[in-house]
Design a protein around this motif. Structure first.
Motif, PDB file in Angstrom:
ATOM      1  N   MET A 167       0.839  -1.178   0.000  1.00 31.04           N
ATOM      2  CA  MET A 167       0.000   0.000   0.000  1.00 31.04           C
ATOM      3  C   MET A 167       0.886   1.245   0.000  1.00 31.04           C
ATOM      4  O   MET A 167       1.867   1.318   0.739  1.00 31.04           O
ATOM      5  CB  MET A 167      -0.887  -0.009   1.240  1.00 31.04           C
ATOM      6  CG  MET A 167      -1.752   1.201   1.354  1.00 31.04           C
ATOM      7  SD  MET A 167      -2.922   1.156   2.717  1.00 31.04           S
ATOM      8  CE  MET A 167      -1.867   1.175   4.117  1.00 31.04           C
ATOM      9  N   ILE A 168       0.532   2.179  -0.842  1.00 31.52           N
ATOM     10  CA  ILE A 168       1.253   3.453  -0.925  1.00 31.52           C
ATOM     11  C   ILE A 168       0.263   4.574  -0.666  1.00 31.52           C
ATOM     12  O   ILE A 168      -0.862   4.550  -1.176  1.00 31.52           O
ATOM     13  CB  ILE A 168       1.917   3.627  -2.313  1.00 31.52           C
ATOM     14  CG1 ILE A 168       3.117   2.695  -2.423  1.00 31.52           C
ATOM     15  CG2 ILE A 168       2.322   5.056  -2.564  1.00 31.52           C
ATOM     16  CD1 ILE A 168       3.863   2.806  -3.717  1.00 31.52           C
ATOM     17  N   LYS A 169       0.693   5.571   0.110  1.00 32.56           N
ATOM     18  CA  LYS A 169      -0.130   6.745   0.373  1.00 32.56           C
ATOM     19  C   LYS A 169       0.524   7.953  -0.274  1.00 32.56           C
ATOM     20  O   LYS A 169       1.749   8.043  -0.340  1.00 32.56           O
ATOM     21  CB  LYS A 169      -0.270   6.973   1.872  1.00 32.56           C
ATOM     22  CG  LYS A 169      -1.033   5.880   2.583  1.00 32.56           C
ATOM     23  CD  LYS A 169      -1.158   6.168   4.051  1.00 32.56           C
ATOM     24  CE  LYS A 169      -1.941   5.062   4.746  1.00 32.56           C
ATOM     25  NZ  LYS A 169      -2.127   5.352   6.175  1.00 32.56           N
ATOM     26  N   GLY A 170      -0.310   8.879  -0.729  1.00 32.87           N
ATOM     27  CA  GLY A 170       0.213  10.086  -1.343  1.00 32.87           C
ATOM     28  C   GLY A 170      -0.726  11.256  -1.141  1.00 32.87           C
ATOM     29  O   GLY A 170      -1.850  11.097  -0.667  1.00 32.87           O
ATOM     30  N   SER A 171      -0.239  12.438  -1.526  1.00 34.73           N
ATOM     31  CA  SER A 171      -1.041  13.643  -1.354  1.00 34.73           C
ATOM     32  C   SER A 171      -0.523  14.754  -2.259  1.00 34.73           C
ATOM     33  O   SER A 171       0.583  14.687  -2.788  1.00 34.73           O
ATOM     34  CB  SER A 171      -0.992  14.105   0.106  1.00 34.73           C
ATOM     35  OG  SER A 171       0.341  14.393   0.484  1.00 34.73           O
TER      36      SER A 171
ATOM     37  N   TYR B 142      -4.516  10.093  -1.324  1.00 39.48           N
ATOM     38  CA  TYR B 142      -4.900   8.838  -1.962  1.00 39.48           C
ATOM     39  C   TYR B 142      -4.166   7.674  -1.316  1.00 39.48           C
ATOM     40  O   TYR B 142      -3.133   7.830  -0.675  1.00 39.48           O
ATOM     41  CB  TYR B 142      -4.643   8.868  -3.469  1.00 39.48           C
ATOM     42  CG  TYR B 142      -3.193   8.974  -3.863  1.00 39.48           C
ATOM     43  CD1 TYR B 142      -2.399   7.825  -3.993  1.00 39.48           C
ATOM     44  CD2 TYR B 142      -2.602  10.202  -4.116  1.00 39.48           C
ATOM     45  CE1 TYR B 142      -1.061   7.916  -4.357  1.00 39.48           C
ATOM     46  CE2 TYR B 142      -1.275  10.300  -4.473  1.00 39.48           C
ATOM     47  CZ  TYR B 142      -0.512   9.154  -4.601  1.00 39.48           C
ATOM     48  OH  TYR B 142       0.807   9.240  -4.951  1.00 39.48           O
ATOM     49  N   VAL B 143      -4.753   6.502  -1.511  1.00 40.42           N
ATOM     50  CA  VAL B 143      -4.140   5.240  -1.102  1.00 40.42           C
ATOM     51  C   VAL B 143      -4.162   4.340  -2.325  1.00 40.42           C
ATOM     52  O   VAL B 143      -5.222   4.126  -2.929  1.00 40.42           O
ATOM     53  CB  VAL B 143      -4.910   4.584   0.064  1.00 40.42           C
ATOM     54  CG1 VAL B 143      -4.331   3.211   0.376  1.00 40.42           C
ATOM     55  CG2 VAL B 143      -4.892   5.472   1.288  1.00 40.42           C
ATOM     56  N   ALA B 144      -3.002   3.844  -2.709  1.00 42.16           N
ATOM     57  CA  ALA B 144      -2.876   2.890  -3.818  1.00 42.16           C
ATOM     58  C   ALA B 144      -2.685   1.511  -3.200  1.00 42.16           C
ATOM     59  O   ALA B 144      -1.696   1.260  -2.530  1.00 42.16           O
ATOM     60  CB  ALA B 144      -1.694   3.261  -4.706  1.00 42.16           C
TER      61      ALA B 144
ATOM     62  N   SER C 272       1.158  10.231  -9.671  1.00 43.08           N
ATOM     63  CA  SER C 272       2.453  10.893  -9.684  1.00 43.08           C
ATOM     64  C   SER C 272       3.391  10.279  -8.652  1.00 43.08           C
ATOM     65  O   SER C 272       3.065  10.220  -7.465  1.00 43.08           O
ATOM     66  CB  SER C 272       2.270  12.379  -9.390  1.00 43.08           C
ATOM     67  OG  SER C 272       3.496  12.985  -9.057  1.00 43.08           O
ATOM     68  N   THR C 273       4.554   9.841  -9.087  1.00 39.27           N
ATOM     69  CA  THR C 273       5.534   9.271  -8.167  1.00 39.27           C
ATOM     70  C   THR C 273       6.007  10.336  -7.174  1.00 39.27           C
ATOM     71  O   THR C 273       6.266  10.035  -6.011  1.00 39.27           O
ATOM     72  CB  THR C 273       6.721   8.685  -8.954  1.00 39.27           C
ATOM     73  OG1 THR C 273       6.201   7.809  -9.966  1.00 39.27           O
ATOM     74  CG2 THR C 273       7.636   7.887  -8.059  1.00 39.27           C
ATOM     75  N   GLY C 274       6.083  11.576  -7.611  1.00 37.40           N
ATOM     76  CA  GLY C 274       6.512  12.660  -6.731  1.00 37.40           C
ATOM     77  C   GLY C 274       5.512  13.006  -5.648  1.00 37.40           C
ATOM     78  O   GLY C 274       5.854  13.680  -4.681  1.00 37.40           O
TER      79      GLY C 274
ATOM     80  N   THR D 296       9.290   5.302  -1.327  1.00 37.96           N
ATOM     81  CA  THR D 296       8.426   4.611  -2.288  1.00 37.96           C
ATOM     82  C   THR D 296       8.765   3.133  -2.447  1.00 37.96           C
ATOM     83  O   THR D 296       7.893   2.338  -2.744  1.00 37.96           O
ATOM     84  CB  THR D 296       8.528   5.258  -3.683  1.00 37.96           C
ATOM     85  OG1 THR D 296       9.827   5.002  -4.225  1.00 37.96           O
ATOM     86  CG2 THR D 296       8.262   6.750  -3.624  1.00 37.96           C
ATOM     87  N   GLY D 297      10.030   2.784  -2.339  1.00 37.13           N
ATOM     88  CA  GLY D 297      10.438   1.411  -2.609  1.00 37.13           C
ATOM     89  C   GLY D 297      10.402   1.080  -4.090  1.00 37.13           C
ATOM     90  O   GLY D 297      10.581  -0.057  -4.488  1.00 37.13           O
TER      91      GLY D 297
END
Length: 124
Positions: free
Chosen positions: A1-5, A13-15, A88-90, A96-97
């Protein structure tokens, strides 16, 4: 799981699941949207949970780009023919791994920078 904003935190968001390795896109649209190069990863449709208001811009007949209407952060790219959505990766919060798998649309890259010949590249 990845979190971003986004930059201001209004959109998060949660991926879920394992995201695909990111690519750096050098096409004209991505350069104009991001101000340089757009790097994004992706997850299957339905595996991205978005909270907050996202404004969508229809950038072509089949694709749209999502951004925060408050701070303008470019966050998502969605093509109607793909079974996945890009983020967006940024915009990922924390480590991020992930590792960049290569560069795409290099035929359109800007003339103000170089891509190392050792890095995987695709012109289209």
């Amino acid at each position: 799981m990845i979190k971003g904003s986004c930059l201001c935190g209004a959109v998060t968001y949660v991926a879920r699941g394992t995201p695909g390795a990111p690519a750096a896109c050098h096409c004209n649209q991505c350069r104009k949207q991001s101000g340089h190069v757009w790097a994004s990863s992706y997850v299957d449709d339905g595996a991205l949970e978005i909270a907050g208001e996202v404004r969508w811009f229809k950038s072509s007949d089949k694709a749209r780009r999502g951004f925060c209407p408050t701070c303008g952060s470019a966050l998502f790219w969605d093509h109607e023919d793909d079974p996945f959505i890009c983020f967006s990766t940024g915009s990922i919060d924390g480590p991020t791994g992930l590792r960049l798998r290569g560069h795409i649309h290099t035929a359109d890259k800007g003339d103000y920078y170089a891509i190392s010949a050792e890095e995987p590249q695709r012109e289209t």
